[in-house]
Scaffold this active site. Structure first.
Site, PDB file in Angstrom:
ATOM      1  N   ASP A   1       4.853  -2.133  -7.330  1.00  0.00           N
ATOM      2  CA  ASP A   1       3.689  -1.274  -7.529  1.00  0.00           C
ATOM      3  C   ASP A   1       3.988  -0.143  -8.502  1.00  0.00           C
ATOM      4  O   ASP A   1       3.200   0.143  -9.417  1.00  0.00           O
ATOM      5  CB  ASP A   1       3.245  -0.702  -6.177  1.00  0.00           C
ATOM      6  CG  ASP A   1       1.742  -0.546  -6.081  1.00  0.00           C
ATOM      7  OD1 ASP A   1       1.041  -1.189  -6.870  1.00  0.00           O
ATOM      8  OD2 ASP A   1       1.267   0.204  -5.207  1.00  0.00           O
TER       9      ASP A   1
ATOM     10  N   ASP B   1      -2.519  -2.645  -0.395  1.00  0.00           N
ATOM     11  CA  ASP B   1      -2.229  -1.355   0.225  1.00  0.00           C
ATOM     12  C   ASP B   1      -2.625  -1.318   1.696  1.00  0.00           C
ATOM     13  O   ASP B   1      -2.305  -0.362   2.401  1.00  0.00           O
ATOM     14  CB  ASP B   1      -2.961  -0.240  -0.534  1.00  0.00           C
ATOM     15  CG  ASP B   1      -2.583  -0.202  -2.002  1.00  0.00           C
ATOM     16  OD1 ASP B   1      -1.418  -0.504  -2.303  1.00  0.00           O
ATOM     17  OD2 ASP B   1      -3.448   0.096  -2.847  1.00  0.00           O
TER      18      ASP B   1
END
Length: 590
Positions: A364, A426
């Site tokens: 990420d 997420d």
């Protein structure tokens, strides 16, 4: 002296580099603003359109009531690069619309200002870019200059006609939009519900695994244990797909949309099926037949539910670009997909949780913060793909996000980001850790302290993400904040409870079939354990070995579920009528 001279030269060079950097930053400084358009003939109600402007040319008022409503002059047939392009009477107290190209922004705005214009709107058929200049040019120009998209210009004249007035203004951006509260509740609720459901279902399936039931009621999918090899393959696939989407977005976006429709309808069915099964009516079954799947004679209500879930997914697929309401269906389907994934995918150890979260943490951060230095446009690959490339011919958006429209009057709602987004990753990645914590809680009877602590840590990490988004005003890799919050909290709690060893390896869980390596103890003698170098001697009946409650052990294999106590009862707190257990060696558990 030579060293001092070298140091001074280095300092001077650094100063020049810093000055050059500041100058470059000044040249590309830009903000989003609005142009409020009304008809001079009293037609439709006024409307706001997005503009990109450079505040170093001239500032725009924050309040619309303080902005001057001026006549708009359509001069898009000209690029306004020479005095010959000016109208005979100039642009006295007007805001001219001119075409982009052939000369610099400074040349255009200088000619417009010299002919009496009070502002300049440059119409662009391409992506909007900052209207830059240099410090001397900024000091010379006193009227605002902004870029307006060609599509918005056509809409203005089609809606309001040729006689229009406009006011340029730039409302202040709030620190956080109220839609963040909705996203927060959806994300934390999904993680908490998914983790609770996954943990409870997993333990229940362990109890009933040895019961054979091939009837039509047994339709639940088996959970998939994630291995380190699977984690590596998954991350490589994620990286490959993200890069392919960046380069071939218009071709692959429809593939992702199709996958989402199929997966989300399956997830919605999985979430609603337990509720439908509890209904006291419509239990009739399909008649006997030889069709695939239908030969099991499923209940009619489950078929109706499957049709309903497929219909919801198809409706979203058809009307996915309806910004007014389609986001509600997308969020509902997305939450169902996340719950289904958390129920199906299982991390067997905290070691596997740590590996997955840390690898995706690096993934990420790399694709958000590092890739801008590797792309020609200077944009983050992750943000570019998640929000959709500005030059996309399809104007489609990836559905793998929760999205909520902005609830305030902000230029970002018109220009850059009309929706606030939170990716499914997420939610799913920390959610798998929350599910593991809940399963561990049930096995060691810790009153769900791990589950509650990890869920709260996820909520705190999400709040930190929102604060970073408000302070930096750019897309954030949420896992940068979620992974440390959840991992550190879980690890610290296990360390405080002196259960880090079993928490790390998952050894607090009872093993799958065979349920136990221990044979049943005869009534007149001690149990004969299976050869195990780490096993302690079996206790004499009626005698409790010190430290017996340190490590819970599974029940004998011959016992049926009706005769044996549930696995979560194993340990010192089990009822006295429970069969004898193998005592653990003295001392605290690993």
């Amino acid at each position: 002296m030579a060293a001092a001279a070298a140091a001074a030269a280095a300092a001077a060079a650094l100063a020049r580099l810093a000055a050059a950097f500041l100058l470059l930053a000044a040249q590309v400084a830009c903000e989003y603003g609005m142009v409020h358009v009304v008809s001079e003939t009293g037609g439709p109600r006024g409307r706001d359109y997005c503009v990109l402007y450079n505040p170093q040319w001239a500032h725009l008022p924050h309040d619309l009531s303080k902005a001057s409503l001026l006549q708009v002059r359509d001069w898009t047939s000209s690029v306004l690069c020479s005095p010959a392009d000016l109208p005979p009477k100039g642009f006295s107290n007007q805001i001219p619309l001119v075409a982009r190209g052939n000369c610099t922004f400074y040349e255009k705005v200088r000619l417009a200002q010299g002919s009496g214009a009070r502002g300049l709107l440059i119409v662009s058929k391409e992506a909007l870019v900052p209207p830059g200049g240099n410090k001397t040019q900024y000091e010379e120009i006193g009227i605002p200059v902004a870029l307006l998209s060609y599509r918005d210009m056509l809409d203005i004249f089609q809606t309001f006609g040729q006689a229009v007035r406009a006011a340029l203004h730039a409302p202040k951006e709030p620190m956080l939009d109220y839609n963040m509260v909705i996203i927060f509740l959806m994300a934390v609720g999904t993680v908490a519900l998914g983790g609770y459901w996954a943990g409870s279902r997993d333990v229940r399936k362990r109890y009933m695994k040895h019961k054979r039931d091939d009837g039509p009621e047994k339709q639940e999918d088996e959970a998939v244990d994630v291995t380190p090899v699977m984690i590596c393959v998954f991350v490589v696939m994620c990286c490959s797909m993200l890069v392919l989407l960046y380069f071939f977005y218009d071709q692959l976006v429809y593939v992702i949309i199709g996958i989402f429709c199929l997966a989300s309808s399956t997830g919605l069915y999985s979430c609603l099926s337990p509720l439908v099964q509890r209904l006291p009516f419509c239990k009739c079954r399909v008649p006997d037949n030889s069709l695939p799947y239908f030969h099991k004679r499923p209940q009619v209500r489950t078929l109706l539910l499957a049709l309903l879930c497929a219909a919801v997914s198809v409706v979203w697929g058809i009307f996915r670009n309806e910004d007014q309401w389609a986001w509600i269906l997308q969020d509902a389907l997305g939450i169902a997909f996340c719950l289904y994934t958390l129920k199906t995918i299982r991390l067997p150890t905290f070691k596997a949780c740590t590996l997955l979260l840390m690898v995706l943490f690096i993934y990420d951060v790399f694709f958000v913060f590092i890739t801008p230095f590797l792309t020609k446009s200077g944009n983050s690959i992750m943000v570019e793909v998640a929000t959709g490339p500005s030059d996309s011919a399809t104007h489609e958006k990836l559905p793998m996000v929760l999205k909520v429209p902005r609830l305030n009057a902000s230029p970002l709602a018109l220009c850059d980001r009309p929706f606030s987004l939170l990716g499914f990753g997420d939610i799913l990645v920390p959610g798998l850790l929350v599910a593991y914590c809940h399963r561990f809680d049930i096995q060691v009877q810790s009153s769900r302290v791990y589950f509650v602590a990890c869920t709260i840590a996820y909520g705190i990490g999400l709040l930190v993400t929102f604060m970073a988004l408000a302070l930096m005003q750019r897309g954030q890799p949420a896992l940068l904040y979620l992974v440390p919050c959840t991992l550190i909290t879980s690890c610290a709690l296990a360390l405080w409870r002196r259960e880090l060893g079993v928490f790390w390896t998952g050894s607090g869980f009872a093993k799958d079939l065979p349920q136990s390596p221990w044979a049943p103890a005869p009534t007149d003698g001690p149990q004969q354990p299976h050869a195990d170098p780490d096993a302690a001697p079996a206790p004499v009946p009626g005698r409790q070995t010190p430290g017996e409650d340190a490590v819970p052990t599974p029940p004998p294999v011959e016992q049926t579920p009706e005769q044996s106590a549930p696995e979560e009862k194993l340990g010192a707190d089990a009822p006295p009528q429970e069969p004898e257990r193998l005592a653990a060696p003295p001392g605290p558990s690993a």
